[in-house]
Design an enzyme around this catalytic site. Sequence first.
Site, short mmCIF file in Angstrom:
data_model
loop_
_atom_site.label_atom_id
_atom_site.label_comp_id
_atom_site.label_asym_id
_atom_site.label_seq_id
_atom_site.Cartn_x
_atom_site.Cartn_y
_atom_site.Cartn_z
N GLY A 200 0.83 -1.21 0.00
CA GLY A 200 0.00 0.00 0.00
C GLY A 200 0.86 1.26 0.00
O GLY A 200 0.44 2.31 0.48
N GLY B 227 1.66 2.82 -2.61
CA GLY B 227 1.27 3.69 -3.73
C GLY B 227 2.02 3.40 -5.01
O GLY B 227 2.40 4.33 -5.74
N ALA C 81 2.95 5.98 -8.11
CA ALA C 81 4.38 6.24 -8.36
C ALA C 81 4.74 5.88 -9.80
O ALA C 81 5.50 6.61 -10.47
CB ALA C 81 5.24 5.47 -7.37
N ASP D 8 -1.19 10.51 -2.76
CA ASP D 8 -0.10 9.60 -3.14
C ASP D 8 0.66 10.13 -4.36
O ASP D 8 1.89 10.02 -4.45
CB ASP D 8 -0.63 8.19 -3.41
CG ASP D 8 -1.96 8.17 -4.15
OD1 ASP D 8 -2.45 9.26 -4.55
OD2 ASP D 8 -2.51 7.08 -4.35
O1 PMV Z 1 -5.15 2.92 0.80
P1 PMV Z 1 -4.25 4.04 0.46
O2 PMV Z 1 -2.90 3.91 1.08
O3 PMV Z 1 -4.20 4.33 -0.98
O4 PMV Z 1 -4.88 5.33 1.18
C1 PMV Z 1 -6.19 5.73 0.96
C2 PMV Z 1 -6.45 7.02 1.67
C3 PMV Z 1 -7.86 7.56 1.45
O5 PMV Z 1 -7.93 8.84 2.12
C4 PMV Z 1 -8.89 6.65 2.07
C5 PMV Z 1 -8.17 7.74 -0.03
C6 PMV Z 1 -7.43 8.89 -0.70
O6 PMV Z 1 -7.26 8.82 -1.92
O7 PMV Z 1 -7.06 9.86 -0.03
#
Ligand code: PMV
Length: 330
Positions: A115, A117, A121, A162
């Site tokens: 997780g 990203g 990336a 991300d």
């Molecule tokens: O699951 P991840 O690491 O991609 O994080 C998601 C974070 C959220 O706030 C739930 C979604 C976002 O795009 O901000």
Amino acid sequence: MKQSNNVITVSAPGKLMLFGEHAVLFGRPCIVTAVGQRMKATVQLLAEPVFQLNAPDVQITNYQKSMSELGKSDIPKGAKFVEFALYNFLERKLVSFAYNGVRITTKSQFSSQFGFGSSSASTVCVIKALSELTKIKLSQRQIFDLSYKTVLDVQGKGSGFDVAAAVYGGTIYFVTGGKVIKPLDIKNLPLIVGYSGIKADTVNIVNQVAEKAKKYSKQIENIYTSIQTIVENARKSLLKKDWSTLGELMNLNEGLLATLGVEGNKLADMIYAARDTGAYGAKLSGAGMGDCMIALAPPSKVRAVKEAITKAGGQVIDVKTNVEGVRVES
Ligand code: PMV
């Protein structure tokens, strides 16, 4: 290594959400840090009108199609972000493309399961590489905008935090869609990171929260507003290196995420194990239910906290935080 003018390798960092997940999808701020494990992409311009992709980390080998088919027909999951990044770059028609085709190879220093990203990336890498190869020299903001559009094209949802981490690096105060992207001047961030072994399905979890918000809209709005206050406080504590307050704020943020229903038993076990062995604080990072948790602990407790996370069934991952954003490697 000498750079030839039709091939380039670039890299971009992964990310860890520090504060503000979920609320950031609804106009609130979050804080994200770029992590030292990087995604690399080698992009080569070709004379033939074909798109070729090798991305072994996501089980894509020798994927090939005609350039005129870009963005069309069934695209395997692992190829989507890269293919749409290329498609969106060419759609901008900023450049008279002297070459006809493109060959891309991606390689990640981290598992796509963490997780961190990897999709964002790799999107950022492809756009940066194409901008360098075609000498358009997009600004960081333009790379962000085009990459964020690509992410929305592919998955329909996402705040873009991300993408910002991959482009800008460092530790960033970020508001939905890049309305604010503010680098925070911090030198180091002694994070402990534990991987749960469970893959979080971000879109699914976001949808589950949306379902809950249908019934409890006022309560959930209030949770987002409380998270916003935590993020503002965390920003100040981070800049002051006030780790103990930052840890307390992590715990507060986690409580609200648990109320949203995204904590998940495995992450909870790891988080409480970290707190019980002396961490200043601990919380999940990202969508929740799986992927990673993060903890902050005084130096004398780091070992015990790591052991406790492992005992709770987690895998401690060594990460550097606050690292450089997308860059040309060779
Ligand atoms: O699951 P991840 O690491 O991609 O994080 C998601 C974070 C959220 O706030 C739930 C979604 C976002 O795009 O901000």
